[in-house]
Structure formats: structure tokens, C-alpha cells
Design a protein around this motif. Structure first.
Motif, PDB file in Angstrom:
ATOM      1  N   MET A 209       1.730 -21.762  27.031  1.00  0.00           N
ATOM      2  CA  MET A 209       2.052 -23.163  27.287  1.00  0.00           C
ATOM      3  C   MET A 209       2.091 -23.388  28.795  1.00  0.00           C
ATOM      4  O   MET A 209       2.439 -22.481  29.551  1.00  0.00           O
ATOM      5  CB  MET A 209       3.415 -23.509  26.676  1.00  0.00           C
ATOM      6  N   PRO A 210       1.775 -24.586  29.248  1.00  0.00           N
ATOM      7  CA  PRO A 210       1.833 -24.853  30.692  1.00  0.00           C
ATOM      8  C   PRO A 210       3.246 -24.858  31.231  1.00  0.00           C
ATOM      9  O   PRO A 210       3.470 -24.534  32.403  1.00  0.00           O
ATOM     10  CB  PRO A 210       1.187 -26.238  30.825  1.00  0.00           C
ATOM     11  N   GLY A 211       4.219 -25.209  30.401  1.00  0.00           N
ATOM     12  CA  GLY A 211       5.608 -25.207  30.818  1.00  0.00           C
ATOM     13  C   GLY A 211       6.320 -23.946  30.380  1.00  0.00           C
ATOM     14  O   GLY A 211       5.792 -23.139  29.607  1.00  0.00           O
ATOM     15  N   ARG A 212       7.515 -23.764  30.860  1.00  0.00           N
ATOM     16  CA  ARG A 212       8.313 -22.585  30.524  1.00  0.00           C
ATOM     17  C   ARG A 212       8.918 -22.755  29.131  1.00  0.00           C
ATOM     18  O   ARG A 212       9.489 -23.804  28.818  1.00  0.00           O
ATOM     19  CB  ARG A 212       9.413 -22.423  31.576  1.00  0.00           C
ATOM     20  N   ALA A 213       8.790 -21.739  28.300  1.00  0.00           N
ATOM     21  CA  ALA A 213       9.272 -21.817  26.922  1.00  0.00           C
ATOM     22  C   ALA A 213      10.770 -22.040  26.877  1.00  0.00           C
ATOM     23  O   ALA A 213      11.532 -21.495  27.688  1.00  0.00           O
ATOM     24  CB  ALA A 213       8.908 -20.541  26.174  1.00  0.00           C
ATOM     25  N   ARG A 214      11.205 -22.858  25.906  1.00  0.00           N
ATOM     26  CA  ARG A 214      12.621 -23.122  25.718  1.00  0.00           C
ATOM     27  C   ARG A 214      12.876 -23.428  24.246  1.00  0.00           C
ATOM     28  O   ARG A 214      11.963 -23.821  23.508  1.00  0.00           O
ATOM     29  CB  ARG A 214      13.095 -24.293  26.568  1.00  0.00           C
ATOM     30  N   TYR A 264       6.367 -36.553  13.154  1.00  0.00           N
ATOM     31  CA  TYR A 264       7.407 -36.528  14.192  1.00  0.00           C
ATOM     32  C   TYR A 264       7.224 -35.303  15.100  1.00  0.00           C
ATOM     33  O   TYR A 264       7.269 -35.410  16.336  1.00  0.00           O
ATOM     34  CB  TYR A 264       8.776 -36.513  13.530  1.00  0.00           C
ATOM     35  N   LEU A 265       6.998 -34.137  14.494  1.00  0.00           N
ATOM     36  CA  LEU A 265       6.835 -32.912  15.278  1.00  0.00           C
ATOM     37  C   LEU A 265       5.511 -32.907  16.043  1.00  0.00           C
ATOM     38  O   LEU A 265       5.416 -32.324  17.126  1.00  0.00           O
ATOM     39  CB  LEU A 265       6.924 -31.691  14.359  1.00  0.00           C
ATOM     40  N   ALA A 266       4.503 -33.562  15.490  1.00  0.00           N
ATOM     41  CA  ALA A 266       3.237 -33.679  16.224  1.00  0.00           C
ATOM     42  C   ALA A 266       3.437 -34.441  17.527  1.00  0.00           C
ATOM     43  O   ALA A 266       2.807 -34.134  18.545  1.00  0.00           O
ATOM     44  CB  ALA A 266       2.194 -34.377  15.353  1.00  0.00           C
ATOM     45  N   ARG A 267       4.345 -35.434  17.505  1.00  0.00           N
ATOM     46  CA  ARG A 267       4.606 -36.233  18.704  1.00  0.00           C
ATOM     47  C   ARG A 267       5.552 -35.533  19.672  1.00  0.00           C
ATOM     48  O   ARG A 267       5.392 -35.635  20.883  1.00  0.00           O
ATOM     49  CB  ARG A 267       5.213 -37.589  18.316  1.00  0.00           C
ATOM     50  N   THR A 268       6.563 -34.856  19.141  1.00  0.00           N
ATOM     51  CA  THR A 268       7.647 -34.352  19.990  1.00  0.00           C
ATOM     52  C   THR A 268       7.681 -32.839  20.151  1.00  0.00           C
ATOM     53  O   THR A 268       8.300 -32.337  21.089  1.00  0.00           O
ATOM     54  CB  THR A 268       9.001 -34.803  19.422  1.00  0.00           C
ATOM     55  N   GLY A 269       7.055 -32.109  19.229  1.00  0.00           N
ATOM     56  CA  GLY A 269       7.234 -30.659  19.179  1.00  0.00           C
ATOM     57  C   GLY A 269       6.675 -29.898  20.350  1.00  0.00           C
ATOM     58  O   GLY A 269       7.172 -28.823  20.694  1.00  0.00           O
ATOM     59  N   PHE A 270       5.634 -30.425  20.998  1.00  0.00           N
ATOM     60  CA  PHE A 270       5.051 -29.715  22.136  1.00  0.00           C
ATOM     61  C   PHE A 270       5.974 -29.789  23.353  1.00  0.00           C
ATOM     62  O   PHE A 270       6.311 -28.764  23.957  1.00  0.00           O
ATOM     63  CB  PHE A 270       3.672 -30.306  22.463  1.00  0.00           C
ATOM     64  N   ASP A 271       6.392 -30.985  23.720  1.00  0.00           N
ATOM     65  CA  ASP A 271       7.259 -31.142  24.892  1.00  0.00           C
ATOM     66  C   ASP A 271       8.634 -30.534  24.668  1.00  0.00           C
ATOM     67  O   ASP A 271       9.256 -30.013  25.606  1.00  0.00           O
ATOM     68  CB  ASP A 271       7.407 -32.623  25.240  1.00  0.00           C
ATOM     69  N   ALA A 272       9.144 -30.586  23.433  1.00  0.00           N
ATOM     70  CA  ALA A 272      10.493 -30.097  23.154  1.00  0.00           C
ATOM     71  C   ALA A 272      10.620 -28.589  23.301  1.00  0.00           C
ATOM     72  O   ALA A 272      11.725 -28.067  23.447  1.00  0.00           O
ATOM     73  CB  ALA A 272      10.919 -30.506  21.743  1.00  0.00           C
ATOM     74  N   GLN A 273       9.493 -27.861  23.299  1.00  0.00           N
ATOM     75  CA  GLN A 273       9.533 -26.404  23.373  1.00  0.00           C
ATOM     76  C   GLN A 273       9.155 -25.858  24.746  1.00  0.00           C
ATOM     77  O   GLN A 273       8.912 -24.664  24.903  1.00  0.00           O
ATOM     78  CB  GLN A 273       8.613 -25.800  22.314  1.00  0.00           C
ATOM     79  N   GLN A 274       9.136 -26.724  25.748  1.00  0.00           N
ATOM     80  CA  GLN A 274       8.874 -26.259  27.109  1.00  0.00           C
ATOM     81  C   GLN A 274       9.560 -27.191  28.104  1.00  0.00           C
ATOM     82  O   GLN A 274       9.768 -28.361  27.832  1.00  0.00           O
ATOM     83  CB  GLN A 274       7.369 -26.171  27.375  1.00  0.00           C
ATOM     84  N   ASP A 275       9.958 -26.606  29.228  1.00  0.00           N
ATOM     85  CA  ASP A 275      10.576 -27.440  30.254  1.00  0.00           C
ATOM     86  C   ASP A 275       9.722 -27.429  31.512  1.00  0.00           C
ATOM     87  O   ASP A 275       8.525 -27.726  31.425  1.00  0.00           O
ATOM     88  CB  ASP A 275      12.035 -27.039  30.505  1.00  0.00           C
TER      89      ASP A 275
END
Length: 352
Positions: A209-214, A264-275
Motif C-alpha cells: 500500500m502507498p500508506g503505512r498499514a494500520r 461501504y468497504l469498497a468506498r472506505t476500506g482502502f483509506d481506513a487501513q493506511q495512514d
């Protein structure tokens, strides 16, 4: 490695095996069993983490036995179980907890990586269960605790390998439970479904992922999970425990409106798992898919991740689950959470 003098026994004296004991939930669970005075066999690959976990167990009042093992190696798991029996005579509780994962879209996970996650996370549980049963069935006693997740019921994006393994564990455990009930066995198996937990996995997991996993908020401390696991080990007749209000809400929503939850997860699940965006090409830490994260780094990651400030150390829902005599209030809370989430999902689906 022992924490008591020759001939002495811990206060409680149960013999407990914890896999994935070098960090995260496994590390906290080992400490929780040790606080009862149990003898705890610590199974994992990372030598630095295992050594530190053994120190934790001894300080908590238990006795530690360190066994280095890769849970993907079925023969090595059998050998590890035998080492525990050679040291302590039997096994009372076996906790399957070790796992591996990859944070990435499915199309960016190689076949070898997907296979490795499955071999550690799913087949590792199968091998651990088989090894435990080999020693428990002749005694007609013992409890096997499968540490699960909300993701055992509800898949999320970017974790296809892990979600697939957790779903497999769920089906495997239900099948085994039916077989044990059919034969009238005194051996019990139960499963503990966890919410998002503040563990070091987000700093060592392989990530593209481009962001750090969270973890997806809200997040709970590993001690919340550990308390539920220890309770489940002592109450193995319960088929399953759901830990945390978010777990209950997600599973109810998935049962009622799974399609809306997909969207819902298609919209939010990517951003919610990285910071914040990670340095370098990927957001991966040292990576522990093929080798323990503490191996060449000589670092003990401990039980906690980097999310202490936002993580809850208590869960009213978990308390309600462990105190079934007062479950009326817990069911009302769970139902309310489910209704709120379901309504929100339906509104979100309508906006899509």
C-alpha cells in the motif's frame, strides 16, 4: 527456560501452549496465562521475541518453555508439541494464534506469497490442532482455542489472503467441533473473534500500500484480546466469543445487509487501513512473511503496536460476553450497535 525452582509448581499449574507468542496478541496472552501461575510453552520463529516473552512470563508469575518453530511445517509442529509433553507431561490448553499476512490488492500478491499466508495462518492452525489432539484425546480432556477475527466472517479489501485463511479456520473449527460432540469427547474447541488490535504486525507485515498499514478504528489493546482468550480456555463449552462492540456490529451488519457492506468497504476500506504515506516504494516494515521480523534486526517488538494513544484497554461488550448471567444488557447493546450500523450502511448504499 524455567521460572521456578526444581520440584516447584506454579499456583495454577495448567500447561498452556501459545503459538505466535513472540509478539502482539500471542505475547499478551502468554502473560495473561502466566499471571494465573500457568506453565506456558511459547511457540514462534523469532528468537529475540521469544526470549523477551519468556522473561515476561516469568515476571508475571508463570513458567516459560521456549520452542522455536515455523507453524507452516507440520512435522516441526508435532515435534514442538512433543517437547512440551516431554517437559510438562501433558497439554491442557492449546492456543492457535500465529499468522502471516500481506496488505495489497489481490492482483499484486504473488502465488507464493498467497500460499505462504495460507500455510502459516490456516494450515498452521490445522497442524497445531492436530498436534494438540494427539496428546489431548488419550486423556479425554483439554481445550483448543482458535484465535479468529471479524474477518473470519467478513472479508475486507487488501487482505484477501488473510481473510481467506480466517474463513477457512472458521469452517474447519465448526466441522471439528461437531465431530468431537458426536463422539462425546471431553476435549473442547472454541473460537475467539477479535476486533482491530494494536499489535506490531502493522510495522512488520509485508505491505504494498502507498500508506503505512494500520488497523481499522476503533482499536483495542492486546490485553483485551488476551483476557477473552484466557476466559475462553476456561469455558471451552462455548462455541464462540465475539470481542468488542465493533465485532458484533460488523457481524450483524454482514448477516443482514452484506451487499451494502461490500459497497461501504469498497468506498472506505482502502483509506481506513493506511495512514501517512510511507517512505520508499511500499509501506512495508522489515516483513515477516518468510523470516521472523526480529531475525536480522535483533529487535523485540513486544505486544503493543504504535497505536497506544487511540486504543481502548477495556470492552464493555467483552465483559458482557464473559458474564453470561448478565447478557441481557449486552444483547441490547449489541442489537443497538447493529441497528445503527445497518441504518448507516443502508443510507450509504442509497447515496452510491
Amino acid at each position: 527456560m524455567r521460572g521456578f525452582g526444581k520440584g516447584s509448581l506454579p499456583r495454577h499449574g495448567k500447561v498452556v501452549v501459545v503459538t505466535g507468542a513472540s509478539g502482539g496478541v500471542g505475547r499478551a496472552t502468554a502473560q495473561a496465562f502466566a499471571a494465573r501461575g500457568d506453565r506456558v510453552a511459547l511457540l514462534a520463529r523469532g528468537r529475540e521475541g521469544l526470549a523477551a516473552a519468556a522473561d515476561d512470563v516469568q515476571r508475571a508469575g508463570g513458567e516459560a518453555l521456549v520452542v522455536t518453530v515455523d507453524m507452516a511445517d507440520a512435522k516441526a509442529v508435532d515435534d514442538a508439541a512433543q517437547k512440551v509433553v516431554d517437559a510438562y507431561g501433558h497439554i491442557d490448553v492449546w492456543v492457535n494464534n500465529a499468522f502471516a499476512g500481506v496488505f495489497a490488492p489481490f492482483t499484486e500478491i504473488t502465488a507464493d506469497e498467497f500460499r505462504r499466508v495460507t500455510e502459516v495462518t490456516y494450515l498452521g492452525y490445522v497442524s497445531g490442532t492436530r498436534a494438540a489432539l494427539h496428546h489431548m484425546l488419550p486423556r479425554d480432556r483439554g481445550t483448543i482455542v482458535q484465535v479468529g477475527s471479524t474477518l473470519a466472517y467478513r472479508g475486507v479489501p487488501l487482505q484477501s489472503a488473510y481473510c481467506g485463511a480466517k474463513h477457512a479456520i472458521q469452517g474447519f473449527n465448526e466441522s471439528l467441533r461437531c465431530e468431537l460432540l458426536h463422539t462425546g469427547s471431553g476435549v473442547r474447541t472454541t473460537m475467539v473473534q477479535l476486533p482491530a488490535v494494536n499489535t506490531p504486525q502493522f510495522d512488520w507485515v509485508l505491505s504494498r500500500m502507498p500508506g503505512r498499514a494500520r488497523p481499522v478504528a476503533p482499536v483495542f489493546q492486546p490485553e483485551v484480546a488476551a483476557r477473552a482468550i484466557v476466559h475462553a480456555a476456561s469455558h471451552g463449552r462455548r462455541r464462540e466469543y465475539w470481542v468488542g462492540g465493533p465485532t458484533v456490529a460488523a457481524l450483524i451488519a454482514n448477516a443482514v445487509v452484506p451487499g451494502a457492506l461490500d459497497r461501504y468497504l469498497a468506498r472506505t476500506g482502502f483509506d481506513a487501513q493506511q495512514d501517512e504515506r510511507a517512505e520508499g516504494e511500499y509501506g512495508s516494515g522489515p516483513g515477516n512473511l518468510w523470516a521472523p521480523a526480529d531475525g536480522p534486526h535483533g529487535h523485540d517488538f513486544g505486544a503493543h503496536g504504535r497505536f497506544d494513544e487511540e486504543s481502548a484497554s477495556i470492552s464493555p461488550q467483552d465483559w458482557a460476553s464473559r458474564n453470561r448471567g448478565r447478557m441481557g444488557a449486552g444483547l441490547l447493546v449489541a442489537g443497538g450497535l447493529g441497528a445503527v450500523v445497518t441504518a448507516g450502511l443502508r443510507r450509504g448504499a442509497g447515496r452510491r
